[in-house]
Design a protein around this motif. Sequence first.
Motif, PDB file in Angstrom:
ATOM      1  N   THR A  47       0.813  -1.257  -0.095  1.00 40.76           N
ATOM      2  CA  THR A  47       0.026   0.153  -0.032  1.00 40.76           C
ATOM      3  C   THR A  47       0.839   1.331  -0.152  1.00 40.76           C
ATOM      4  O   THR A  47       0.202   2.208  -0.084  1.00 40.76           O
ATOM      5  CB  THR A  47      -0.896  -0.128   0.971  1.00 40.76           C
ATOM      6  N   GLY A  48       2.184   1.184   0.194  1.00 42.79           N
ATOM      7  CA  GLY A  48       3.367   2.215   0.313  1.00 42.79           C
ATOM      8  C   GLY A  48       3.415   2.556   1.790  1.00 42.79           C
ATOM      9  O   GLY A  48       4.020   3.340   2.152  1.00 42.79           O
ATOM     10  N   LYS A  49       2.377   1.878   2.929  1.00 43.26           N
ATOM     11  CA  LYS A  49       2.671   2.189   3.987  1.00 43.26           C
ATOM     12  C   LYS A  49       3.568   1.231   4.829  1.00 43.26           C
ATOM     13  O   LYS A  49       3.723   0.128   4.301  1.00 43.26           O
ATOM     14  CB  LYS A  49       1.429   2.116   4.916  1.00 43.26           C
ATOM     15  N   LEU A  50       4.332   1.632   5.797  1.00 46.04           N
ATOM     16  CA  LEU A  50       5.161   0.853   6.606  1.00 46.04           C
ATOM     17  C   LEU A  50       4.416   0.491   7.926  1.00 46.04           C
ATOM     18  O   LEU A  50       3.670   1.309   8.597  1.00 46.04           O
ATOM     19  CB  LEU A  50       6.425   1.603   6.921  1.00 46.04           C
ATOM     20  N   GLN A  51       4.608  -0.784   8.248  1.00 45.81           N
ATOM     21  CA  GLN A  51       3.961  -1.158   9.905  1.00 45.81           C
ATOM     22  C   GLN A  51       5.377  -1.571  10.687  1.00 45.81           C
ATOM     23  O   GLN A  51       6.267  -2.079  10.384  1.00 45.81           O
ATOM     24  CB  GLN A  51       3.306  -2.479   9.283  1.00 45.81           C
ATOM     25  N   PRO A  52       5.114  -1.543  12.109  1.00 40.44           N
ATOM     26  CA  PRO A  52       5.819  -1.820  13.019  1.00 40.44           C
ATOM     27  C   PRO A  52       6.019  -3.242  12.998  1.00 40.44           C
ATOM     28  O   PRO A  52       5.068  -4.065  12.706  1.00 40.44           O
ATOM     29  CB  PRO A  52       5.190  -1.216  14.485  1.00 40.44           C
ATOM     30  N   LEU A  53       7.058  -3.699  13.520  1.00 44.07           N
ATOM     31  CA  LEU A  53       7.520  -5.273  13.579  1.00 44.07           C
ATOM     32  C   LEU A  53       6.700  -5.875  14.893  1.00 44.07           C
ATOM     33  O   LEU A  53       6.634  -4.926  16.029  1.00 44.07           O
ATOM     34  CB  LEU A  53       9.083  -5.562  13.608  1.00 44.07           C
ATOM     35  N   SER A  54       6.433  -6.973  14.670  1.00 38.34           N
ATOM     36  CA  SER A  54       5.862  -7.893  15.830  1.00 38.34           C
ATOM     37  C   SER A  54       6.989  -8.227  16.795  1.00 38.34           C
ATOM     38  O   SER A  54       8.403  -8.346  16.490  1.00 38.34           O
ATOM     39  CB  SER A  54       5.337  -8.961  15.478  1.00 38.34           C
ATOM     40  N   PRO A  55       6.788  -8.627  18.075  1.00 36.38           N
ATOM     41  CA  PRO A  55       7.841  -9.268  18.979  1.00 36.38           C
ATOM     42  C   PRO A  55       8.837 -10.299  18.522  1.00 36.38           C
ATOM     43  O   PRO A  55       9.941 -10.043  18.327  1.00 36.38           O
ATOM     44  CB  PRO A  55       7.335  -9.460  19.993  1.00 36.38           C
ATOM     45  N   GLU A  56       8.335 -11.083  17.752  1.00 39.68           N
ATOM     46  CA  GLU A  56       8.859 -12.101  16.898  1.00 39.68           C
ATOM     47  C   GLU A  56       9.834 -11.567  15.766  1.00 39.68           C
ATOM     48  O   GLU A  56      10.949 -12.112  15.632  1.00 39.68           O
ATOM     49  CB  GLU A  56       8.060 -13.156  16.528  1.00 39.68           C
ATOM     50  N   GLU A  57       9.176 -10.561  14.973  1.00 38.77           N
ATOM     51  CA  GLU A  57      10.161  -9.919  14.032  1.00 38.77           C
ATOM     52  C   GLU A  57      11.273  -9.166  14.548  1.00 38.77           C
ATOM     53  O   GLU A  57      12.124  -9.041  13.730  1.00 38.77           O
ATOM     54  CB  GLU A  57       8.843  -8.858  13.131  1.00 38.77           C
ATOM     55  N   LYS A  66      12.848 -10.083  16.980  1.00 37.16           N
ATOM     56  CA  LYS A  66      13.995 -11.047  17.262  1.00 37.16           C
ATOM     57  C   LYS A  66      14.518 -11.517  15.795  1.00 37.16           C
ATOM     58  O   LYS A  66      15.573 -11.992  15.846  1.00 37.16           O
ATOM     59  CB  LYS A  66      13.364 -12.256  18.014  1.00 37.16           C
ATOM     60  N   LEU A  67      13.792 -11.425  14.829  1.00 34.96           N
ATOM     61  CA  LEU A  67      14.291 -12.110  13.425  1.00 34.96           C
ATOM     62  C   LEU A  67      15.269 -10.876  13.121  1.00 34.96           C
ATOM     63  O   LEU A  67      16.368 -11.218  12.537  1.00 34.96           O
ATOM     64  CB  LEU A  67      12.942 -12.131  12.499  1.00 34.96           C
ATOM     65  N   LYS A  68      15.105  -9.496  13.417  1.00 34.61           N
ATOM     66  CA  LYS A  68      15.974  -8.541  13.084  1.00 34.61           C
ATOM     67  C   LYS A  68      17.057  -8.492  13.946  1.00 34.61           C
ATOM     68  O   LYS A  68      18.339  -8.489  13.700  1.00 34.61           O
ATOM     69  CB  LYS A  68      15.204  -7.354  13.288  1.00 34.61           C
ATOM     70  N   GLN A  69      17.097  -8.784  15.259  1.00 36.45           N
ATOM     71  CA  GLN A  69      18.195  -8.870  16.255  1.00 36.45           C
ATOM     72  C   GLN A  69      18.046  -9.819  17.292  1.00 36.45           C
ATOM     73  O   GLN A  69      17.212 -10.061  17.906  1.00 36.45           O
ATOM     74  CB  GLN A  69      18.213  -7.566  16.959  1.00 36.45           C
ATOM     75  N   GLY A  70      19.053 -10.881  17.226  1.00 34.94           N
ATOM     76  CA  GLY A  70      18.872 -11.908  18.449  1.00 34.94           C
ATOM     77  C   GLY A  70      18.499 -13.203  17.911  1.00 34.94           C
ATOM     78  O   GLY A  70      18.921 -14.333  18.469  1.00 34.94           O
ATOM     79  N   GLY A  71      17.549 -13.349  16.884  1.00 31.84           N
ATOM     80  CA  GLY A  71      17.399 -14.908  16.392  1.00 31.84           C
ATOM     81  C   GLY A  71      15.947 -15.159  16.867  1.00 31.84           C
ATOM     82  O   GLY A  71      15.457 -14.981  18.199  1.00 31.84           O
ATOM     83  N   VAL A  72      15.179 -15.976  15.946  1.00 32.61           N
ATOM     84  CA  VAL A  72      13.783 -16.474  16.310  1.00 32.61           C
ATOM     85  C   VAL A  72      13.700 -17.510  15.511  1.00 32.61           C
ATOM     86  O   VAL A  72      14.481 -17.808  14.222  1.00 32.61           O
ATOM     87  CB  VAL A  72      12.921 -15.387  15.991  1.00 32.61           C
ATOM     88  N   ASN A  73      12.818 -18.644  16.086  1.00 31.52           N
ATOM     89  CA  ASN A  73      12.686 -19.728  14.911  1.00 31.52           C
ATOM     90  C   ASN A  73      11.731 -19.465  13.720  1.00 31.52           C
ATOM     91  O   ASN A  73      11.022 -18.556  13.727  1.00 31.52           O
ATOM     92  CB  ASN A  73      11.817 -20.841  15.814  1.00 31.52           C
ATOM     93  N   PRO A  74      12.420 -19.932  12.629  1.00 27.95           N
ATOM     94  CA  PRO A  74      11.944 -19.338  11.444  1.00 27.95           C
ATOM     95  C   PRO A  74      10.488 -19.785  11.051  1.00 27.95           C
ATOM     96  O   PRO A  74       9.840 -19.252  10.141  1.00 27.95           O
ATOM     97  CB  PRO A  74      13.117 -19.920  10.292  1.00 27.95           C
ATOM     98  N   PHE A  75       9.660 -20.632  11.935  1.00 32.15           N
ATOM     99  CA  PHE A  75       8.665 -21.359  11.887  1.00 32.15           C
ATOM    100  C   PHE A  75       7.584 -20.621  12.869  1.00 32.15           C
ATOM    101  O   PHE A  75       6.810 -21.330  13.369  1.00 32.15           O
ATOM    102  CB  PHE A  75       8.523 -22.833  11.289  1.00 32.15           C
ATOM    103  N   PHE A  76       7.908 -19.581  13.577  1.00 26.84           N
ATOM    104  CA  PHE A  76       6.965 -18.960  14.626  1.00 26.84           C
ATOM    105  C   PHE A  76       5.879 -18.863  14.248  1.00 26.84           C
ATOM    106  O   PHE A  76       4.813 -18.870  14.973  1.00 26.84           O
ATOM    107  CB  PHE A  76       7.814 -18.049  15.124  1.00 26.84           C
ATOM    108  N   GLY A  77       5.536 -18.316  13.090  1.00 25.47           N
ATOM    109  CA  GLY A  77       4.090 -18.276  12.497  1.00 25.47           C
ATOM    110  C   GLY A  77       4.283 -18.045  10.797  1.00 25.47           C
ATOM    111  O   GLY A  77       5.438 -18.058  10.318  1.00 25.47           O
ATOM    112  N   PRO A  78       3.202 -18.169  10.370  1.00 21.91           N
ATOM    113  CA  PRO A  78       3.336 -18.151   8.788  1.00 21.91           C
ATOM    114  C   PRO A  78       3.741 -16.788   8.271  1.00 21.91           C
ATOM    115  O   PRO A  78       3.250 -15.699   8.846  1.00 21.91           O
ATOM    116  CB  PRO A  78       1.673 -18.123   8.427  1.00 21.91           C
ATOM    117  N   MET A  79       4.965 -16.658   7.410  1.00 26.65           N
ATOM    118  CA  MET A  79       5.324 -15.511   7.019  1.00 26.65           C
ATOM    119  C   MET A  79       5.199 -15.424   5.465  1.00 26.65           C
ATOM    120  O   MET A  79       5.490 -16.535   4.971  1.00 26.65           O
ATOM    121  CB  MET A  79       6.820 -15.407   7.372  1.00 26.65           C
ATOM    122  N   ASP A  80       4.505 -14.357   4.808  1.00 29.03           N
ATOM    123  CA  ASP A  80       4.894 -14.058   3.650  1.00 29.03           C
ATOM    124  C   ASP A  80       4.802 -12.751   3.541  1.00 29.03           C
ATOM    125  O   ASP A  80       3.909 -12.123   2.949  1.00 29.03           O
ATOM    126  CB  ASP A  80       3.638 -14.701   2.683  1.00 29.03           C
TER     127      ASP A  80
END
Length: 331
Positions: free
Chosen positions: A215-225, A227-241
């Motif tokens: 849409t051209g808009k940006l959204q804040p990251l979830s807590p899991e995201e 962790k994806l950005k910094q520190g690490g998270v399981n890549p299957f924590f939830g559906p991602m597309d």
Amino acid sequence: MAEVQAYQGDYQGEEAVCLKAGPYEAVLLPGVGGNLIAFRDTKRNYRFLREPREDEMDTFRQGPGTYGIPVLFPPNRYEDGKFPWNGKTYQFPINEPATGNHLHGFLHTIPWEVEQLGQTERESFATVKVTITREHPVYEVFPFEFTVKLRYTLGPDGLSQLVTVKNEGAEPLPCLIAFHTAINAPFVQGGEAKDYLAQITIGQRWELNERMLPTGKLQPLSPEEEKLKQGGVNPFFGPMDNHYTAAPQDGRNRMELTDTKHGVTLVYDVGTSYKMWMVWNNGATEGFFCPEPQMNLVNAPKVNLPAEEIGLISLAPGEIWEESARLYTKE
């Protein structure tokens, strides 16, 4: 160093280019989009990329986008298949009926040719290319003249990739490219997905509408995201597309996947030309996920944001763009 080889062979009935260097081996399929379908450490029995099983080869040939390292040009979705460029609008085929969009471009399913194959004392290498001329079938839907080359080198420091795009025509060329890289999790034979942590240099998430277009808009990251950005998270924590801006850390744009049980990390360092990431995990299905480095925002030609910001890159006649990436492990 152990045996170094570069040779033409067979991969489950498909003509293949095979590279070996020490414990590493890689397999490239020129006939199916120049896809680097396998990267393995044979000494430790690691398989880093999702490969088709023998009974999946027909499925792979029909849809190679979720195996190995497919090249997408131009990548991802274009609304109604329309691609406005330089005062004209081109019509791509609608190949994703669920969204009514064109998906993933024209190069990952067609034959490429082997340009170079060889080895030195320490490395083996191969270059494959595809050249689109006025006579090529791709020109009918994407009327630009250009060459894309992929050079893969295998050596002590893993697998390196150099991608080159050259404008061979008289018009400005849209240079929009991505790799739908399918990473195994687990990549250790006998490992378990629950032991894996992923980290990716994402910035913010783009808001996508019901047709998977930004849409051209940006959204804040979830807590899991976060962790994806910094520190690490399981890549299957939830559906991602999900579609993200890239935010290089320490000057590098990369994905790291760690097997915490075996103490080994796979690094996918992709270069800073890629302004975006797509991350897809097949509905959080364990086994593999796709951290996809992408130059441009999805549907970029129809998004009213600065071209530089959204990676809407143009090559003038005769110009060349290139970028390198590398897959390697650290412990």
